[in-house]
Scaffold this motif. Structure first.
Motif, PDB file in Angstrom:
ATOM      1  N   ALA A   1       4.635  14.000 -14.487  1.00 55.14           N
ATOM      2  CA  ALA A   1       5.543  13.489 -14.469  1.00 55.14           C
ATOM      3  C   ALA A   1       6.513  13.274 -13.899  1.00 55.14           C
ATOM      4  O   ALA A   1       6.482  14.450 -12.155  1.00 55.14           O
ATOM      5  N   ARG A   2       7.180  12.027 -13.325  1.00 58.91           N
ATOM      6  CA  ARG A   2       8.706  11.972 -12.375  1.00 58.91           C
ATOM      7  C   ARG A   2       9.870  12.602 -12.678  1.00 58.91           C
ATOM      8  O   ARG A   2       9.581  12.455 -13.775  1.00 58.91           O
ATOM      9  N   LEU A   3      10.382  13.355 -12.274  1.00 53.97           N
ATOM     10  CA  LEU A   3      11.727  13.377 -12.274  1.00 53.97           C
ATOM     11  C   LEU A   3      12.632  12.960 -11.048  1.00 53.97           C
ATOM     12  O   LEU A   3      12.789  13.246  -9.838  1.00 53.97           O
ATOM     13  N   ASP A   4      13.460  12.588 -11.577  1.00 52.49           N
ATOM     14  CA  ASP A   4      14.825  11.646 -11.353  1.00 52.49           C
ATOM     15  C   ASP A   4      16.541  12.512 -11.699  1.00 52.49           C
ATOM     16  O   ASP A   4      16.169  12.301 -12.962  1.00 52.49           O
ATOM     17  N   PHE A   5      16.401  13.441 -10.792  1.00 53.96           N
ATOM     18  CA  PHE A   5      17.852  14.024 -10.557  1.00 53.96           C
ATOM     19  C   PHE A   5      18.822  13.083  -9.754  1.00 53.96           C
ATOM     20  O   PHE A   5      18.901  12.647  -9.048  1.00 53.96           O
ATOM     21  N   ARG A   6      20.727  12.638 -11.207  1.00 55.75           N
ATOM     22  CA  ARG A   6      20.818  11.732 -10.472  1.00 55.75           C
ATOM     23  C   ARG A   6      22.504  12.309  -9.993  1.00 55.75           C
ATOM     24  O   ARG A   6      22.615  13.571 -11.218  1.00 55.75           O
TER      25      ARG A   6
ATOM     26  N   THR B   1       9.923  10.942 -16.420  1.00 58.51           N
ATOM     27  CA  THR B   1       9.293  10.073 -17.328  1.00 58.51           C
ATOM     28  C   THR B   1       7.385  10.555 -16.647  1.00 58.51           C
ATOM     29  O   THR B   1       7.382  10.464 -15.491  1.00 58.51           O
ATOM     30  N   PRO B   2       7.052  11.044 -18.152  1.00 54.96           N
ATOM     31  CA  PRO B   2       5.483  11.253 -17.912  1.00 54.96           C
ATOM     32  C   PRO B   2       4.619  10.202 -17.196  1.00 54.96           C
ATOM     33  O   PRO B   2       4.517   9.075 -17.760  1.00 54.96           O
ATOM     34  N   ASN B   3       3.568  10.424 -16.158  1.00 61.48           N
ATOM     35  CA  ASN B   3       3.050   9.303 -15.572  1.00 61.48           C
ATOM     36  C   ASN B   3       1.933   8.943 -16.484  1.00 61.48           C
ATOM     37  O   ASN B   3       0.789   8.173 -15.916  1.00 61.48           O
TER      38      ASN B   3
END
Ligand code: GCU
Length: 138
Positions: A53-58, A128-130
């Motif tokens: 899964a993609r991790l996007d830290f804001r 976001t799971p890939n």
């Protein structure tokens, strides 16, 4: 498939506090890591299936230093010293991205400051799971 957004101000915090004194955050605020090594934010995130899964830290921070953080998943270190370079202003929010493996169902994703400056100000985490089928229905 869009990711799921988890607000930092709703996560489990250690040596970190909820703040709202810099504009541009989502939700009701952001997390201000105190300037301490080991301070962390732990999100409980759900994955539909096991896999990457993609991790996007804001995040935001205005400082001449860097604020790397380790990312652990369910207690195991997944990423060492993920880079959170300066964004130029406390009100300028950018994303730091990495990829980890999640188990099906509930997961604990923790971002821990590895320097004495602590972490950046953290607004949210998008997962976001890939392995989700993104083929449009026919
Ligand atoms: C400033 C800023 C805070 C930030 C802190 C830091 O005090 O206003 O929002 O968290 O610096 O260095 O982390």
């Amino acid at each position: 498939h869009a990711g799921t957004v988890y607000e930092a101000e709703k996560a489990t915090l250690s040596q970190a506090t909820v703040a709202n004194n810099h504009a541009g955050y989502t939700g009701t605020g952001f997390v201000d890591y105190t300037n301490v090594t080991g301070s962390y934010v732990e999100f409980t995130v759900t994955a539909p299936a096991a896999g990457s899964a993609r991790l996007d830290f804001r995040y935001a921070f205005d400082a001449p230093d860097n604020r790397p953080m380790d990312v652990t998943v369910n207690g195991t270190k997944a990423v060492s010293n993920l880079a959170f370079p300066p964004t130029g202003a406390w009100t300028t929010w950018q994303v730091a991205t990495t990829t980890v493996n999640l188990q099906a169902g509930s997961n604990k994703v923790r971002a821990t400051a590895t320097t004495a400056n602590g972490g950046p100000n953290l607004d949210n985490l998008t997962v976001t799971p890939n392995n989700v089928d993104t083929t449009p229905p026919t």
